[in-house]
Write an enzyme that holds these catalytic residues in place. Structure first.
Site, PDB file in Angstrom:
ATOM      1  N   LYS A  97       0.856  -1.185   0.000  1.00 38.14           N
ATOM      2  CA  LYS A  97       0.000   0.000   0.000  1.00 38.14           C
ATOM      3  C   LYS A  97       0.891   1.233   0.000  1.00 38.14           C
ATOM      4  O   LYS A  97       1.449   1.626   1.013  1.00 38.14           O
ATOM      5  CB  LYS A  97      -0.903   0.060   1.234  1.00 38.14           C
ATOM      6  CG  LYS A  97      -1.920   1.198   1.094  1.00 38.14           C
ATOM      7  CD  LYS A  97      -2.279   1.893   2.394  1.00 38.14           C
ATOM      8  CE  LYS A  97      -1.420   3.043   2.778  1.00 38.14           C
ATOM      9  NZ  LYS A  97      -1.505   4.255   1.967  1.00 38.14           N
ATOM     10  N   GLU A 139      10.899   1.307   9.582  1.00 46.36           N
ATOM     11  CA  GLU A 139      11.920   2.352   9.369  1.00 46.36           C
ATOM     12  C   GLU A 139      11.203   3.681   9.537  1.00 46.36           C
ATOM     13  O   GLU A 139      10.374   4.048   8.712  1.00 46.36           O
ATOM     14  CB  GLU A 139      12.546   2.169   7.975  1.00 46.36           C
ATOM     15  CG  GLU A 139      13.803   2.979   7.783  1.00 46.36           C
ATOM     16  CD  GLU A 139      13.506   4.328   7.206  1.00 46.36           C
ATOM     17  OE1 GLU A 139      13.604   5.324   7.967  1.00 46.36           O
ATOM     18  OE2 GLU A 139      13.182   4.425   6.012  1.00 46.36           O
ATOM     19  N   CYS A 193      13.728  11.208   6.485  1.00 42.40           N
ATOM     20  CA  CYS A 193      13.837  10.649   7.832  1.00 42.40           C
ATOM     21  C   CYS A 193      15.267  10.770   8.335  1.00 42.40           C
ATOM     22  O   CYS A 193      15.497  10.858   9.526  1.00 42.40           O
ATOM     23  CB  CYS A 193      13.361   9.203   7.840  1.00 42.40           C
ATOM     24  SG  CYS A 193      14.076   8.237   6.509  1.00 42.40           S
ATOM     25  N   GLU A 232      10.272  15.247  15.168  1.00 50.25           N
ATOM     26  CA  GLU A 232      10.594  15.334  13.748  1.00 50.25           C
ATOM     27  C   GLU A 232       9.702  16.386  13.074  1.00 50.25           C
ATOM     28  O   GLU A 232       8.478  16.346  13.201  1.00 50.25           O
ATOM     29  CB  GLU A 232      10.366  13.966  13.100  1.00 50.25           C
ATOM     30  CG  GLU A 232      10.845  13.912  11.674  1.00 50.25           C
ATOM     31  CD  GLU A 232      10.795  12.493  11.106  1.00 50.25           C
ATOM     32  OE1 GLU A 232       9.743  11.842  11.225  1.00 50.25           O
ATOM     33  OE2 GLU A 232      11.808  12.062  10.526  1.00 50.25           O
TER      34      GLU A 232
HETATM   35  P1  ADP Z   1       3.300  10.607   6.085  1.00 52.08           P
HETATM   36  O1  ADP Z   1       3.287  11.918   6.779  1.00 52.08           O
HETATM   37  O2  ADP Z   1       4.527  10.278   5.332  1.00 52.08           O
HETATM   38  O3  ADP Z   1       2.037  10.306   5.339  1.00 52.08           O
HETATM   39  P2  ADP Z   1       2.564   8.478   7.803  1.00 52.08           P
HETATM   40  O4  ADP Z   1       3.420   7.706   8.710  1.00 52.08           O
HETATM   41  O5  ADP Z   1       1.302   9.047   8.321  1.00 52.08           O
HETATM   42  O6  ADP Z   1       3.471   9.596   7.269  1.00 52.08           O
HETATM   43  O7  ADP Z   1       2.204   7.611   6.519  1.00 52.08           O
HETATM   44  C1  ADP Z   1       3.047   6.652   5.958  1.00 52.08           C
HETATM   45  C2  ADP Z   1       2.201   5.576   5.351  1.00 52.08           C
HETATM   46  O8  ADP Z   1       1.445   4.956   6.388  1.00 52.08           O
HETATM   47  C3  ADP Z   1       1.178   6.072   4.326  1.00 52.08           C
HETATM   48  O9  ADP Z   1       1.083   5.128   3.281  1.00 52.08           O
HETATM   49  C4  ADP Z   1      -0.080   6.125   5.134  1.00 52.08           C
HETATM   50  O10 ADP Z   1      -1.263   6.016   4.343  1.00 52.08           O
HETATM   51  C5  ADP Z   1       0.081   4.915   6.038  1.00 52.08           C
HETATM   52  N1  ADP Z   1      -0.735   4.943   7.261  1.00 52.08           N
HETATM   53  C6  ADP Z   1      -1.087   6.007   7.993  1.00 52.08           C
HETATM   54  N2  ADP Z   1      -1.865   5.642   9.025  1.00 52.08           N
HETATM   55  C7  ADP Z   1      -2.012   4.296   8.964  1.00 52.08           C
HETATM   56  C8  ADP Z   1      -2.719   3.307   9.734  1.00 52.08           C
HETATM   57  N3  ADP Z   1      -3.439   3.640  10.792  1.00 52.08           N
HETATM   58  N4  ADP Z   1      -2.614   2.016   9.368  1.00 52.08           N
HETATM   59  C9  ADP Z   1      -1.885   1.655   8.308  1.00 52.08           C
HETATM   60  N5  ADP Z   1      -1.231   2.528   7.522  1.00 52.08           N
HETATM   61  C10 ADP Z   1      -1.266   3.845   7.832  1.00 52.08           C
END
Ligand code: ADP
Length: 474
Positions: A169, A244, A278, A378
């Protein structure tokens, strides 16, 4: 206008069951450039079913077969390098130096994995037992928007190298880049179901993946808060994790550093990927004995960093990825001032001459203490904190006083001294004097920067599980 209305399941581009649309923007112009149709939990279920079906055959593949798959993908990625660069430029706004690196790095990820598979001992002896390093099954991968194809490539390469299958995803904001990469992957002609990609949101598609009982391991790159939600969701089914996550990486400038070389390295480490990295060196640790001189140079050089449209080859800092993130970075710049830090350069708003696009001003705070939130959390934008130290011991103490431990940087004209400092730092990687990227070094962090390591044998270890067979003596 690019309207992406397919996801990838079981070797084919298919229309998702989910019907919701998500708009895509060019962050340098704020113009809407397309949309993506998002998948839902049903699409995740179908993708996992395909990956599960493909697993037994994938698990039986030989080293040579896996290596051949990795090289086929590498070649397909290289053949579309220009299209990948164009998509990343338009949809993400990364400067030219970074898009070029990203595509090259993506190709090299598959090469490095191929070499790692070649060298890896999948069959071993322990005592009088034989040990097989076995693939786990279906891998669930979740990736962020700040380096779309690099992260998808890393996760896919580990799945193939270890003999697992995968459902990915990607960040929904990166759908055009994902689509071009998917076309490359399709071109590589891997067996059906080995990789599957479902566009969608974190709370819907991401959550369906992390909770599904048929997913054995979650490999996630993204923020530490999202990782905690993911871990909770995956706990019930005891998934393995490779995470990561975020960082607040220190850049230690030692008092013997050659500033002509050190200052540009410190700034590039801090402003890498427009600060949306990161590994960004977002805390610059400066010796009190040379503080004034270093601050003057940091200010002068930061102000000469070109911010602007990503297609200008002189640009070093592009726009932030989206409007919400731009707002978030602005609020960090306000918070730094409220916490009592001193704004040496930059500040709120857009840089002069840029009246549209999600551009932030390269910002450096001084008079920062390591207990301030701008030094502990961050920010993920071009906002750096300068912290003054008295001696080496204090530099190490400040550097290591963090919830994170992803990367660190040491700058000194004495290699031996730099190495001694590096050996005391709690970080997954320590970069001495701007050493170039090493695609074979393990990647991942201590503490809340993650769990496990990617790349090479370290990455394969994390994606495999040992089975020992004990036999009576003959
Ligand atoms: P960013 O600010 O880079 O979007 P996130 O850590 O929120 O940082 O998102 C990184 C990935 O994790 C994205 O693909 C996002 O859709 C996914 N993501 C965010 N929340 C969830 C969740 N509750 N469960 C699974 N995946 C998630």
């Amino acid at each position: 206008m690019r309207d992406i209305d397919k996801i990838y399941i079981d070797g084919a581009f298919v229309t998702p069951h989910g019907g919701q649309r998500f708009d895509l923007y060019n962050p340098a112009t704020e113009e809407r450039i397309g949309s993506v149709r998002l998948g839902d939990a049903e699409d995740v279920r179908l993708a996992i079913t395909a990956a599960k079906r493909a697993f037994p055959a994938m698990a039986r593949t030989s080293k040579a077969e896996r290596i051949a798959m990795l090289y086929r993908i590498r070649d397909a990625v290289k053949a579309r390098a220009d299209d990948l660069i164009a998509a990343m430029t338009e949809e993400y706004g990364a400067p030219t130096y970074f898009t070029g690196f990203s595509v090259q790095n993506t190709a090299s990820i598959f090469e490095v994995m191929a070499a790692s598979v070649e060298d890896y001992a999948f069959e071993r002896i322990a005592g009088s037992s034989t040990v097989s390093m076995l693939p786990l099954g279906v891998i669930g991968a979740i990736t962020p928007w700040n380096s779309n194809f690099g992260f998808i490539a890393t996760k896919l390469a580990h799945a193939i190298g270890s003999g697992s299958t995968i459902v990915i995803k990607p960040a929904e904001q990166s759908a055009i880049q994902t689509q071009v990469l998917l076309e490359c992957l399709h071109e590589a002609g891997l067996p059906k179901g080995v990789f599957n990609v479902v566009n969608g949101t974190g709370p819907e598609v991401g959550a369906a993946l992390t909770a599904h009982p048929d997913v054995a391991l979650i490999t996630f790159t993204g923020s530490t808060p999202a990782a905690k939600i993911i871990q909770r969701s995956a706990l019930e089914t005891m998934k393995r994790f490779v995470l990561e996550l975020g960082g607040k990486s220190p850049t230690i400038i030692l008092d013997d550093a050659d500033l002509d070389a050190a200052i540009p390295v410190a700034l590039m480490s801090g402003f890498a990927n427009s600060g949306q990295a990161c590994v960004a060196g977002s805390r610059i640790l400066v010796p009190r004995s040379r503080r004034d001189e270093i601050l003057a140079r940091l200010k002068r050089d930061a102000e000469s960093f070109k911010v602007g449209i990503p297609t200008d080859p002189d640009v070093r800092i592009g726009p932030l990825a989206n409007a919400a993130h731009w707002e978030r970075v602005q609020s960090w710049i306000r918070l730094g001032q409220e916490e009592g830090a001193s704004l040496m350069t930059g500040g709120e708003g857009r840089p002069e001459g840029l009246d549209r696009g999600w551009f932030a001003r390269p910002t450096i705070f001084t008079e920062v203490t390591n207990s301030m939130r701008i030094a502990r959390e961050e920010i993920f934008g071009p906002v750096l904190s300068v912290i003054t130290y008295e001696d080496e011991a204090e530099a190490i103490a400040i550097a290591n006083d963090s919830d994170f431990g992803l990367q660190a940087y040491v700058l000194s004209s004495d290699d031996g001294r730099a190495l001694r400092m590096a050996q005391q730092l709690i970080a997954g990687r320590v970069v001495i004097n701007g050493a170039p990227h090493d695609p074979r070094a393990p990647f991942g962090g201590f503490r809340q920067s993650g769990l496990g390591r990617e790349i090479g044998a370290y990455g394969l270890d994390a994606f495999l599980e040992p089975r020992a067979i004990l036999k009576p003596a003959a």
